[in-house]
Design a protein around this motif. Structure first.
Motif, PDB file in Angstrom:
ATOM      1  N   PHE A   2      11.046  80.881  12.113  1.00 45.41           N
ATOM      2  CA  PHE A   2      12.004  80.134  12.922  1.00 45.41           C
ATOM      3  C   PHE A   2      12.955  81.065  13.663  1.00 45.41           C
ATOM      4  O   PHE A   2      13.224  80.897  14.857  1.00 45.41           O
ATOM      5  CB  PHE A   2      12.796  79.177  12.040  1.00 45.41           C
ATOM      6  CG  PHE A   2      13.942  78.503  12.761  1.00 45.41           C
ATOM      7  CD1 PHE A   2      13.711  77.433  13.602  1.00 45.41           C
ATOM      8  CD2 PHE A   2      15.244  78.963  12.607  1.00 45.41           C
ATOM      9  CE1 PHE A   2      14.759  76.819  14.271  1.00 45.41           C
ATOM     10  CE2 PHE A   2      16.291  78.361  13.268  1.00 45.41           C
ATOM     11  CZ  PHE A   2      16.049  77.280  14.107  1.00 45.41           C
ATOM     12  N   LEU A   3      13.502  82.066  12.973  1.00 38.71           N
ATOM     13  CA  LEU A   3      14.474  82.953  13.602  1.00 38.71           C
ATOM     14  C   LEU A   3      13.847  83.812  14.694  1.00 38.71           C
ATOM     15  O   LEU A   3      14.481  84.084  15.718  1.00 38.71           O
ATOM     16  CB  LEU A   3      15.130  83.832  12.550  1.00 38.71           C
ATOM     17  CG  LEU A   3      16.163  83.137  11.662  1.00 38.71           C
ATOM     18  CD1 LEU A   3      16.702  84.102  10.620  1.00 38.71           C
ATOM     19  CD2 LEU A   3      17.304  82.573  12.483  1.00 38.71           C
ATOM     20  N   ASN A  11      11.723  94.824  16.795  1.00 38.57           N
ATOM     21  CA  ASN A  11      13.026  94.691  17.452  1.00 38.57           C
ATOM     22  C   ASN A  11      14.030  93.864  16.669  1.00 38.57           C
ATOM     23  O   ASN A  11      15.203  94.207  16.589  1.00 38.57           O
ATOM     24  CB  ASN A  11      12.850  94.087  18.843  1.00 38.57           C
ATOM     25  CG  ASN A  11      12.233  95.074  19.815  1.00 38.57           C
ATOM     26  OD1 ASN A  11      12.297  96.280  19.577  1.00 38.57           O
ATOM     27  ND2 ASN A  11      11.628  94.579  20.875  1.00 38.57           N
ATOM     28  N   ASN A  12      13.605  92.741  16.104  1.00 38.45           N
ATOM     29  CA  ASN A  12      14.535  91.820  15.463  1.00 38.45           C
ATOM     30  C   ASN A  12      14.512  91.879  13.940  1.00 38.45           C
ATOM     31  O   ASN A  12      15.202  91.106  13.297  1.00 38.45           O
ATOM     32  CB  ASN A  12      14.227  90.377  15.895  1.00 38.45           C
ATOM     33  CG  ASN A  12      14.332  90.189  17.392  1.00 38.45           C
ATOM     34  OD1 ASN A  12      13.324  90.097  18.077  1.00 38.45           O
ATOM     35  ND2 ASN A  12      15.556  90.146  17.890  1.00 38.45           N
ATOM     36  N   ILE A  13      13.744  92.770  13.373  1.00 40.78           N
ATOM     37  CA  ILE A  13      13.624  92.827  11.921  1.00 40.78           C
ATOM     38  C   ILE A  13      13.948  94.234  11.430  1.00 40.78           C
ATOM     39  O   ILE A  13      13.356  95.207  11.875  1.00 40.78           O
ATOM     40  CB  ILE A  13      12.208  92.433  11.452  1.00 40.78           C
ATOM     41  CG1 ILE A  13      11.870  91.014  11.918  1.00 40.78           C
ATOM     42  CG2 ILE A  13      12.107  92.520   9.941  1.00 40.78           C
ATOM     43  CD1 ILE A  13      10.477  90.571  11.539  1.00 40.78           C
ATOM     44  N   ARG A  14      14.910  94.315  10.518  1.00 38.89           N
ATOM     45  CA  ARG A  14      15.319  95.588   9.934  1.00 38.89           C
ATOM     46  C   ARG A  14      15.050  95.540   8.422  1.00 38.89           C
ATOM     47  O   ARG A  14      15.343  94.539   7.759  1.00 38.89           O
ATOM     48  CB  ARG A  14      16.797  95.870  10.206  1.00 38.89           C
ATOM     49  CG  ARG A  14      17.246  97.312   9.892  1.00 38.89           C
ATOM     50  CD  ARG A  14      18.538  97.621  10.596  1.00 38.89           C
ATOM     51  NE  ARG A  14      19.051  98.954  10.301  1.00 38.89           N
ATOM     52  CZ  ARG A  14      18.668 100.057  10.927  1.00 38.89           C
ATOM     53  NH1 ARG A  14      17.753  99.993  11.876  1.00 38.89           N
ATOM     54  NH2 ARG A  14      19.200 101.229  10.629  1.00 38.89           N
ATOM     55  N   VAL A  15      14.495  96.610   7.908  1.00 33.00           N
ATOM     56  CA  VAL A  15      14.106  96.691   6.506  1.00 33.00           C
ATOM     57  C   VAL A  15      14.931  97.785   5.831  1.00 33.00           C
ATOM     58  O   VAL A  15      15.167  98.850   6.419  1.00 33.00           O
ATOM     59  CB  VAL A  15      12.597  96.987   6.369  1.00 33.00           C
ATOM     60  CG1 VAL A  15      12.197  97.122   4.902  1.00 33.00           C
ATOM     61  CG2 VAL A  15      11.778  95.885   7.045  1.00 33.00           C
ATOM     62  N   ILE A  47      15.776  92.591   3.809  1.00 31.84           N
ATOM     63  CA  ILE A  47      15.151  92.305   5.106  1.00 31.84           C
ATOM     64  C   ILE A  47      16.160  91.513   5.940  1.00 31.84           C
ATOM     65  O   ILE A  47      16.691  90.504   5.484  1.00 31.84           O
ATOM     66  CB  ILE A  47      13.841  91.518   4.948  1.00 31.84           C
ATOM     67  CG1 ILE A  47      12.844  92.312   4.117  1.00 31.84           C
ATOM     68  CG2 ILE A  47      13.256  91.167   6.304  1.00 31.84           C
ATOM     69  CD1 ILE A  47      11.572  91.581   3.809  1.00 31.84           C
ATOM     70  N   VAL A  48      16.425  91.988   7.151  1.00 33.61           N
ATOM     71  CA  VAL A  48      17.384  91.348   8.053  1.00 33.61           C
ATOM     72  C   VAL A  48      16.656  90.927   9.332  1.00 33.61           C
ATOM     73  O   VAL A  48      16.068  91.750  10.004  1.00 33.61           O
ATOM     74  CB  VAL A  48      18.555  92.284   8.391  1.00 33.61           C
ATOM     75  CG1 VAL A  48      19.554  91.582   9.305  1.00 33.61           C
ATOM     76  CG2 VAL A  48      19.245  92.783   7.126  1.00 33.61           C
ATOM     77  N   ILE A  49      16.736  89.641   9.634  1.00 30.77           N
ATOM     78  CA  ILE A  49      16.208  89.110  10.891  1.00 30.77           C
ATOM     79  C   ILE A  49      17.388  88.564  11.680  1.00 30.77           C
ATOM     80  O   ILE A  49      18.122  87.722  11.186  1.00 30.77           O
ATOM     81  CB  ILE A  49      15.170  88.002  10.655  1.00 30.77           C
ATOM     82  CG1 ILE A  49      14.040  88.499   9.771  1.00 30.77           C
ATOM     83  CG2 ILE A  49      14.618  87.487  11.978  1.00 30.77           C
ATOM     84  CD1 ILE A  49      13.052  87.424   9.408  1.00 30.77           C
ATOM     85  N   SER A  50      17.587  89.041  12.886  1.00 36.83           N
ATOM     86  CA  SER A  50      18.785  88.667  13.625  1.00 36.83           C
ATOM     87  C   SER A  50      18.509  88.480  15.101  1.00 36.83           C
ATOM     88  O   SER A  50      17.519  88.971  15.644  1.00 36.83           O
ATOM     89  CB  SER A  50      19.877  89.725  13.440  1.00 36.83           C
ATOM     90  OG  SER A  50      19.442  90.984  13.918  1.00 36.83           O
ATOM     91  N   HIS A  51      19.393  87.732  15.723  1.00 32.01           N
ATOM     92  CA  HIS A  51      19.383  87.562  17.178  1.00 32.01           C
ATOM     93  C   HIS A  51      20.775  87.842  17.692  1.00 32.01           C
ATOM     94  O   HIS A  51      21.735  87.281  17.170  1.00 32.01           O
ATOM     95  CB  HIS A  51      18.968  86.144  17.561  1.00 32.01           C
ATOM     96  CG  HIS A  51      19.353  85.793  18.956  1.00 32.01           C
ATOM     97  ND1 HIS A  51      18.772  86.388  20.056  1.00 32.01           N
ATOM     98  CD2 HIS A  51      20.270  84.917  19.434  1.00 32.01           C
ATOM     99  CE1 HIS A  51      19.316  85.878  21.173  1.00 32.01           C
ATOM    100  NE2 HIS A  51      20.217  84.991  20.821  1.00 32.01           N
TER     101      HIS A  51
END
Length: 379
Positions: A7-8, A345-349, A375-379
């Motif tokens: 979704f994100l 791009n939008n996912i940091r581990v 795990i970080v998913i961001s916009h």
């Protein structure tokens, strides 16, 4: 969890096409897989997560007055509570550890007048105060607001911000003066579990914050900032050895420094940054954590050419004044080794390892070794 990730990512791609809108929508999901490998309360593994959505409206883009912005956000915290159930540490190993809650997080208005900034509403103190840009890499909560504040007095931080007013005066290019006042009761109750019932009470006291920042760096590519500040809570606090006795007022002093030790052009491998935190609460009769020292080193560009990956090692040392339990001062020290990189791009581990020496609960616990995968998913 998979649904949230999908979704994100989809949401982020849609919003990227709407940059001209006066309304900005933010979305972020942070998930922590953890395993307490040894020591603490018990070994075991689990998962906890934080889902947040934010909505911002800028008055300039609406064709109204300049310098204004409305902002609101909601959060959902879910999953395990590793510090409470597995590790037993007081400093809180994961800064998204908030139990099972869905609540209004921030609801505020921000206005800038030349050198002055005013922000009012439901505010998180840690958005503007007690911040180390270098220390923000780490998962342990002590690298945010120091435990000389968060463990000694009700503090309007995640997951329970309160009504507040903060001022920021940019004296010149190098010096900024910050001040703020908050409702002194930041504890969630069953009557206010969604954080929508607000009430100011002189009996519960108010929390006052001041901070002076000095930026000695000549370039944006380098960290070079020193902060000095204090936090005062005007409420009543029970004494440690006799909880039937109360003392009015609680004061804390703090200092924070961020510094770049080795610097190369932005995006080039080989940058080394350091930070130091100092916190002191002088009234040992009421404060369980009278002193705190935190420091660490971050090295950017271990593997990636754009230097987007960061390897960090940090220490958080809290002096615990548990005289009524052990009849002697104690300490809790957390050592954190972490590495963060962008998967896409939008996912940091971020794999993370923490070793907690003398977890500071009311019982004597063995030193704890805990592994995290964030795990970080961001916009």
């Amino acid at each position: 969890i998979t649904f949230v990730f999908i979704f994100l990512i989809t949401f982020s791609n849609i919003q990227a096409q709407k940059k001209e809108s006066p309304v900005t929508i933010e979305a972020k999901y942070i998930g922590d897989f953890f395993s307490n490998l040894s020591g603490g309360i018990k070994t075991g593994q689990g998962y906890l997560g934080l889902l947040s959505f934010g909505l911002g409206i800028t008055t300039d883009d609406l064709g109204l007055w300049k310098g204004g912005r409305f902002y609101s956000s909601i959060q959902n915290t879910h999953g395990a509570t590793p510090s409470q159930d597995y590790i037993g540490d007081q400093q809180v190993a994961s800064n998204i550890d908030g139990g099972e809650h869905t609540h209004l997080y921030e609801f505020c208005y921000n206005q800038h007048f030349n050198k002055i900034g005013i922000k009012v509403g439901l505010l998180d103190l840690n958005t503007n105060y007690h911040i180390s840009s270098v220390g923000g890499l780490y998962l342990n909560s002590s690298f945010g607001v120091m435990p000389t504040v968060s463990l000694n007095m009700p503090t309007p931080i995640f997951p329970s911000p309160t009504l507040g007013l903060q001022l920021n005066y940019q004296l010149n290019q190098r010096i900024a003066i910050l001040a703020g006042i908050w409702d002194g009761n930041s504890g969630k109750t069953e009557e206010n579990r969604y954080n929508i019932n607000w009430e100011l009470s002189e009996e519960e006291g108010f929390l006052y914050v001041t901070e002076i920042e000095y930026n000695y760096s000549d370039t944006q590519e380098q960290n070079g900032k020193i902060k000095f500040g204090s936090v005062y809570h005007s409420g009543k606090f029970p004494t440690i050895n006799d909880t039937t006795q109360n003392t009015s007022g609680n004061l804390q002093f703090h200092a924070i420094a961020d510094h770049t030790l080795i610097s190369k052009p932005e995006g080039v491998k080989g940058r080394l940054d350091a930070f130091v935190q100092l916190g002191y609460s002088p009234n040992k009769i009421i404060n369980h954590t009278p002193i705190y020292l935190g420091f660490g080193f971050n090295y950017s560009g271990i593997l990636f050419k754009d230097a987007s990956d960061v390897l960090g090692l940090a220490v958080a040392h809290a002096g615990l004044n548990n005289l009524e339990i052990f009849n002697r001062p104690m300490h809790e020290t957390a050592i954190e080794l972490t590495y963060a990189f962008n998967l896409v791009n939008n996912i940091r581990v971020q794999p993370d390892l923490q070793y907690c020496i003398n977890p500071g609960q009311a019982i004597q616990l063995n030193n704890a070794l805990t592994a995290f995968l964030r795990i970080v998913i961001s916009h």
